[in-house]
Design a protein around this motif. Structure first.
Motif, mmCIF file in Angstrom:
data_model
loop_
_atom_site.group_PDB
_atom_site.id
_atom_site.type_symbol
_atom_site.label_atom_id
_atom_site.label_comp_id
_atom_site.label_asym_id
_atom_site.label_seq_id
_atom_site.Cartn_x
_atom_site.Cartn_y
_atom_site.Cartn_z
ATOM 1 N N TYR A 49 0.829 -1.209 0.000
ATOM 2 C CA TYR A 49 0.000 0.000 0.000
ATOM 3 C C TYR A 49 0.863 1.257 0.000
ATOM 4 N N ASN A 50 1.962 1.251 0.747
ATOM 5 C CA ASN A 50 2.868 2.402 0.738
ATOM 6 C C ASN A 50 3.532 2.582 -0.622
ATOM 7 N N MET A 51 3.905 1.477 -1.249
ATOM 8 C CA MET A 51 4.494 1.566 -2.581
ATOM 9 C C MET A 51 3.480 2.089 -3.599
ATOM 10 N N LEU A 52 2.218 1.727 -3.438
ATOM 11 C CA LEU A 52 1.199 2.205 -4.363
ATOM 12 C C LEU A 52 0.985 3.713 -4.219
ATOM 13 N N GLU A 53 1.085 4.240 -3.011
ATOM 14 C CA GLU A 53 0.945 5.684 -2.816
ATOM 15 C C GLU A 53 2.069 6.447 -3.507
ATOM 16 N N VAL A 54 3.289 5.924 -3.402
ATOM 17 C CA VAL A 54 4.414 6.572 -4.081
ATOM 18 C C VAL A 54 4.250 6.466 -5.593
ATOM 19 N N ALA A 55 3.849 5.293 -6.065
ATOM 20 C CA ALA A 55 3.661 5.109 -7.507
ATOM 21 C C ALA A 55 2.542 5.984 -8.046
ATOM 22 N N ASP A 56 1.515 6.235 -7.239
ATOM 23 C CA ASP A 56 0.419 7.093 -7.677
ATOM 24 C C ASP A 56 0.893 8.516 -7.926
ATOM 25 N N ARG A 57 1.758 9.027 -7.075
ATOM 26 C CA ARG A 57 2.290 10.374 -7.277
ATOM 27 C C ARG A 57 3.198 10.435 -8.505
ATOM 28 N N LEU A 58 4.014 9.414 -8.685
ATOM 29 C CA LEU A 58 4.886 9.406 -9.853
ATOM 30 C C LEU A 58 4.075 9.284 -11.141
ATOM 31 N N PHE A 59 3.045 8.459 -11.118
ATOM 32 C CA PHE A 59 2.179 8.322 -12.286
ATOM 33 C C PHE A 59 1.470 9.645 -12.595
ATOM 34 N N SER A 60 1.028 10.347 -11.565
ATOM 35 C CA SER A 60 0.348 11.616 -11.784
ATOM 36 C C SER A 60 1.274 12.643 -12.410
ATOM 37 N N SER A 61 2.523 12.683 -11.931
ATOM 38 C CA SER A 61 3.482 13.633 -12.486
ATOM 39 C C SER A 61 3.789 13.318 -13.942
ATOM 40 N N PHE A 62 4.031 12.055 -14.247
ATOM 41 C CA PHE A 62 4.354 11.663 -15.614
ATOM 42 C C PHE A 62 3.131 11.766 -16.521
ATOM 43 N N GLY A 63 1.962 11.405 -16.003
ATOM 44 C CA GLY A 63 0.756 11.435 -16.820
ATOM 45 C C GLY A 63 0.313 12.829 -17.189
ATOM 46 N N GLN A 64 0.557 13.803 -16.302
ATOM 47 C CA GLN A 64 0.190 15.178 -16.638
ATOM 48 C C GLN A 64 0.989 15.682 -17.828
ATOM 49 N N ASP A 65 2.261 15.313 -17.889
ATOM 50 C CA ASP A 65 3.078 15.702 -19.041
ATOM 51 C C ASP A 65 2.589 15.032 -20.322
ATOM 52 N N ILE A 66 2.180 13.770 -20.218
ATOM 53 C CA ILE A 66 1.687 13.063 -21.407
ATOM 54 C C ILE A 66 0.412 13.715 -21.932
ATOM 55 N N LEU A 67 -0.523 14.008 -21.042
ATOM 56 C CA LEU A 67 -1.782 14.615 -21.473
ATOM 57 C C LEU A 67 -1.573 16.032 -21.990
ATOM 58 N N ASP A 68 -0.678 16.793 -21.363
ATOM 59 C CA ASP A 68 -0.390 18.134 -21.862
ATOM 60 C C ASP A 68 0.231 18.084 -23.255
ATOM 61 N N ALA A 69 1.121 17.116 -23.477
ATOM 62 C CA ALA A 69 1.717 16.976 -24.810
ATOM 63 C C ALA A 69 0.656 16.621 -25.856
ATOM 64 N N LEU A 70 -0.295 15.765 -25.477
ATOM 65 C CA LEU A 70 -1.362 15.400 -26.411
ATOM 66 C C LEU A 70 -2.237 16.606 -26.736
ATOM 67 N N TYR A 71 -2.650 17.347 -25.723
ATOM 68 C CA TYR A 71 -3.515 18.505 -25.962
ATOM 69 C C TYR A 71 -2.801 19.584 -26.777
ATOM 70 N N TRP A 72 -1.509 19.743 -26.540
ATOM 71 C CA TRP A 72 -0.773 20.778 -27.269
ATOM 72 C C TRP A 72 -0.595 20.390 -28.732
ATOM 73 N N THR A 73 -0.217 19.158 -28.987
ATOM 74 C CA THR A 73 -0.030 18.738 -30.381
ATOM 75 C C THR A 73 -1.338 18.701 -31.150
ATOM 76 N N ALA A 74 -2.455 18.496 -30.448
ATOM 77 C CA ALA A 74 -3.745 18.444 -31.134
ATOM 78 C C ALA A 74 -4.318 19.819 -31.421
ATOM 79 N N THR A 75 -3.883 20.837 -30.673
ATOM 80 C CA THR A 75 -4.476 22.170 -30.818
ATOM 81 C C THR A 75 -3.474 23.229 -31.240
ATOM 82 N N GLU A 76 -2.235 22.863 -31.553
ATOM 83 C CA GLU A 76 -1.258 23.876 -31.941
ATOM 84 C C GLU A 76 -1.612 24.457 -33.309
ATOM 85 N N PRO A 77 -1.182 25.670 -33.600
ATOM 86 C CA PRO A 77 -1.500 26.287 -34.898
ATOM 87 C C PRO A 77 -0.943 25.497 -36.059
ATOM 88 N N LYS A 78 -1.670 25.546 -37.165
ATOM 89 C CA LYS A 78 -1.274 24.772 -38.334
ATOM 90 C C LYS A 78 0.012 25.294 -38.957
#
Length: 430
Positions: A67-96
């Protein structure tokens, strides 16, 4: 010779390039919906019952470590996942017309789907471990997991905290508490399904649920009370935190917004709702059986009620946020927002499109100060009055004594708005 009433080809092409079939916010919403659907169908291949019996067969100490390892992994996943989603939103909406220097939208989309699926499985394992703790006969695992909250007091109270670090820690605590509420809801749904929705069993779970929530609240109160005491931080700083979050919500409420108005607040807190939404929808659809026309009508009415609740909640939040921003005298800063980007990352979508006019530049903000920085330099966070005693070198004491109390108050408000919104993992101690 071209007539005066006919626009030139260059102007016509410019207007055609600026014209979009969908707004950027709508494109991001479509991607969120597609990711949600794909991950929901992928979660059907994960057997919750097998996972429950696999975790139930482990020893208590091993489950506590997991359970303690899952809490640490959840924070790391959140940090890495935010970058992934931001990259997706930026590449999908950037100017042509912008030169593309990335791998493309489709690879980013598959990376986002894989991330949301793996993070949903991680949260499912957390919920399953908590469910095993609730259903254990001697309640020893639940007691050990609750005592884990008190370890936070030992790990944070006796460390040096600046006001900005406390702000990140407060945001992390808000996200953690909301996630725990969702996990408790999943545990209650799974247990009620196993007992055929017998209301008597709900009263059996109720004392344990209240005990977990009370321990979380008590630990947070004690932790923040002693942190502010030992670091000489006044309690008024939480009003500034509230005003900063309200400013994020109000400033992102634009006519041509690139994302939902609550995304900036979620990003600052390190909260990613997609994995939690996938897991919650999966648990609800597997726990509640819908049969008959009347049942489907109830589902439609329930969905309409949720939409109405969301709209009313957004109206109330926006009104309270405007009130907090006015109380903090930060409404003029809405017309001249501070830069909140990190080196090596593009500006936020709403900020990259913003170009202040001459009249707006002339209007002086109550909470802003002139900042002299290089173009690619990291924004220097000026510490507050309570932080200078802890973090200021001896050579700078003369400069601090010359500053007025009013300028310190203005710089404190500015610091909270310039905190890196992409810093997901809270509790960073510099």
């Amino acid at each position: 010779m071209m007539s005066l009433g006919t626009p030139s080809c260059s102007h016509r092409g410019l207007r055609m390039s600026d014209r979009r079939l969908l707004q950027p916010a709508q494109v991001c919403d479509i991607f969120k919906g597609v990711i949600l659907l794909i991950c929901y169908f992928m979660m059907h291949y994960v057997d919750y019952s097998m996972m429950y019996h696999l975790i139930r067969g482990q020893s208590v100490i091993k489950l506590y470590i997991i359970y303690n390892m899952l809490e640490v992994a959840d924070r790391l996943f959140s940090s890495f996942g935010q970058d992934i989603l931001d990259a997706l939103y930026w590449t999908a909406t950037e100017p042509k017309e912008r030169k593309r220097a990335h791998i493309g939208v489709i690879p980013h989309f598959f990376m986002a789907v894989l991330y949301v699926f793996l993070h949903a499985i991680l949260i499912m394992v957390q919920a399953t471990t908590l469910n095993v703790a609730f259903n254990s006969h001697n309640k020893s695992l639940l007691t050990i997991m609750m005592s884990n909250n008190f370890v936070e007091i030992k790990g944070s109270v006796f460390k040096k905290f600046e006001k900005n670090n406390l702000f990140q820690m407060s945001n992390s605590d808000i996200k953690e508490r909301f996630t725990n509420y969702v996990l408790l809801l999943i545990v209650c749904l799974r247990n009620m399904e196993q007992f055929s929705w017998n209301p008597d069993h709900l009263w059996v779970l109720f004392p344990d649920v209240c005990m977990v929530i009370a321990s979380e609240i008590a630990v947070d109160i004690v932790k923040h009370a002693f942190i502010t005491k030992f670091n000489d931080i006044t309690a008024d700083v939480y009003s500034e935190y509230r005003a900063s979050l309200a400013f994020d919500l109000v400033s992102s409420r634009q006519k041509n917004a690139y994302t939902d108005y609550s995304d900036s607040v979620s990003r600052r807190m390190g909260f990613i709702p997609l994995p939690l939404a996938v897991l919650l929808i999966r648990v609800v659809t597997s726990s509640v059986k819908v049969q008959g026309v009347l049942a489907y009508a109830c589902v439609v009415l329930f969905y309409c009620g949720l939409i109405s609740l969301k709209v009313l909640n957004s109206i109330v939040l926006l009104g309270k946020s405007c009130q907090y921003v006015k109380e903090a005298n930060m409404e003029e800063k809405l017309f001249n927002p501070p830069p909140a980007s990190t080196p090596g990352k593009p500006l936020g979508k709403s900020q990259s499109k913003y170009k202040p006019t001459q009249d707006e530049n002339l209007s002086a903000s109550v909470t802003s100060q002139p900042v002299h920085q290089k173009e690619n330099a990291v924004p220097q966070l000026v510490t507050s009055n309570s932080d200078q005693f802890l973090t200021t070198p001896d050579g700078d004491e003369k400069d601090i004594s010359q500053d007025s109390s009013e300028s310190k108050h203005r710089s404190a408000k500015k610091d909270l708005l310039e905190i890196d919104r992409f810093t997901i993992c809270g509790n960073r101690i510099d």
